[in-house]
Design a protein around this motif. Sequence first.
Motif, PDB file in Angstrom:
ATOM      1  N   SER A   1       1.556  14.083  -8.294  1.00  0.00           N
ATOM      2  CA  SER A   1       1.373  13.526  -9.643  1.00  0.00           C
ATOM      3  C   SER A   1       2.693  12.999 -10.195  1.00  0.00           C
ATOM      4  N   GLN A   2       3.795  13.665  -9.861  1.00  0.00           N
ATOM      5  CA  GLN A   2       5.110  13.192 -10.295  1.00  0.00           C
ATOM      6  C   GLN A   2       5.454  11.872  -9.616  1.00  0.00           C
ATOM      7  N   ALA A   3       5.131  11.788  -8.318  1.00  0.00           N
ATOM      8  CA  ALA A   3       5.381  10.541  -7.589  1.00  0.00           C
ATOM      9  C   ALA A   3       4.545   9.399  -8.162  1.00  0.00           C
ATOM     10  N   LEU A   4       3.289   9.704  -8.479  1.00  0.00           N
ATOM     11  CA  LEU A   4       2.409   8.688  -9.058  1.00  0.00           C
ATOM     12  C   LEU A   4       2.920   8.246 -10.432  1.00  0.00           C
TER      13      LEU A   4
ATOM     14  N   ILE B   1       0.852  -1.194   0.000  1.00  0.00           N
ATOM     15  CA  ILE B   1       0.000   0.000   0.000  1.00  0.00           C
ATOM     16  C   ILE B   1       0.888   1.245   0.000  1.00  0.00           C
ATOM     17  N   THR B   2       0.572   2.181  -0.874  1.00  0.00           N
ATOM     18  CA  THR B   2       1.262   3.472  -0.920  1.00  0.00           C
ATOM     19  C   THR B   2       0.231   4.568  -0.766  1.00  0.00           C
ATOM     20  N   LEU B   3       0.520   5.535   0.082  1.00  0.00           N
ATOM     21  CA  LEU B   3      -0.371   6.679   0.278  1.00  0.00           C
ATOM     22  C   LEU B   3       0.377   7.943  -0.130  1.00  0.00           C
ATOM     23  N   LEU B   4      -0.163   8.628  -1.137  1.00  0.00           N
ATOM     24  CA  LEU B   4       0.375   9.915  -1.590  1.00  0.00           C
ATOM     25  C   LEU B   4      -0.648  10.987  -1.243  1.00  0.00           C
ATOM     26  N   HIS B   5      -0.305  11.872  -0.354  1.00  0.00           N
ATOM     27  CA  HIS B   5      -1.298  12.879   0.031  1.00  0.00           C
ATOM     28  C   HIS B   5      -0.657  14.245   0.230  1.00  0.00           C
ATOM     29  N   GLY B   6      -1.492  15.269   0.178  1.00  0.00           N
ATOM     30  CA  GLY B   6      -1.036  16.645   0.312  1.00  0.00           C
ATOM     31  C   GLY B   6      -1.571  17.491  -0.830  1.00  0.00           C
ATOM     32  N   GLU B   7      -1.612  18.800  -0.616  1.00  0.00           N
ATOM     33  CA  GLU B   7      -2.213  19.710  -1.589  1.00  0.00           C
ATOM     34  C   GLU B   7      -1.265  20.110  -2.721  1.00  0.00           C
TER      35      GLU B   7
ATOM     36  N   GLU C   1       3.939  12.619   2.015  1.00  0.00           N
ATOM     37  CA  GLU C   1       3.101  13.827   2.097  1.00  0.00           C
ATOM     38  C   GLU C   1       3.741  14.934   1.281  1.00  0.00           C
ATOM     39  N   PHE C   2       2.904  15.653   0.538  1.00  0.00           N
ATOM     40  CA  PHE C   2       3.389  16.704  -0.351  1.00  0.00           C
ATOM     41  C   PHE C   2       2.690  18.025  -0.020  1.00  0.00           C
TER      42      PHE C   2
END
Length: 303
Positions: A14-17, A2-8, A110-111
């Motif tokens: 989007s680059q990480a994804l 599981i990977t969680l990419l979050h932050g505004e 977190e971004f």
Amino acid sequence: MITLLHGENTFESSQALAGIIATFDGDAETIDGSVIETVQLPDLLMGATLFASNRLVIVKNLSENKSVWNDLGEWIPRVSDDVHLVLVDSKLDKRTKTYKELMKVAKVSEFPVWTERDTNKVEQWVVEQATKQGVQCDKKSAQALVARVGVDQWQLYHAIQKLSALDHITPDIIKDVIEANPAENVFNLFDAALRGNRERVHEMVATLKQTDDPYMVFGLLSSQAFQLAALASTDESSGDVAKLIGAHPFALSKLAPYASRIGKRGAKKMIATFADTDTAMKSTAADPWLLVERTLIKVSNIK
């Protein structure tokens, strides 16, 4: 997994994804989490399909779907080893049970959105991004681009793309090619008032009327006034004041000559003027653009 990419900061996420998708050998499944139902979770999380032995399942904005988000917490231990679940969310409530469960088992990134406090990092990123796009950009030009565009990465990225057709970047080229953001236009308006150029103030207000909101413009002007007052009220350098109040050092350096001219007394008058206008804009039916222009005329009289 599981990977969680979050932050505004949607550019960074989007680059990480994109990096995750690039390393996956297959077709990613992208799901709008805001509209799914709990009954769909087993199909998404539990193993291979007839068409693929390994799956990359990307679920966006699931936290907007509160009932399913809450139910996800119970499904986390049952995510199959054959599934790489990637959750992408810009606004996440860290107080929820599901978030706390994810923190135990997921790879979490977190971004946060960049602010003017991140100016040095932003300018370095501009230089690196320009190099990636095949155009030379020195520190001075990076400062000029950030001052003109702001610290929003998407806007900076598109500005660099626009400049990448050139061999190199200079502050003059940036001024000619890249449209100024509202903050830059407002700075020029404030600058005209500080120089006592009332005719220019009137012309610029008339132009801004056509496209901008008076309350937004007044808010940006108030920010400029606060920064100038901070400079005028101390003997610290503009760079040190920028760090203290979280402002762009390049912008403050342009205000510095006016700070020494108006001094502490002038700064107090200016802040009082803006406070009076703020009250009038909130409590009267007066034309807000007229109030903005009157405020700037008063600023032009401060010596």
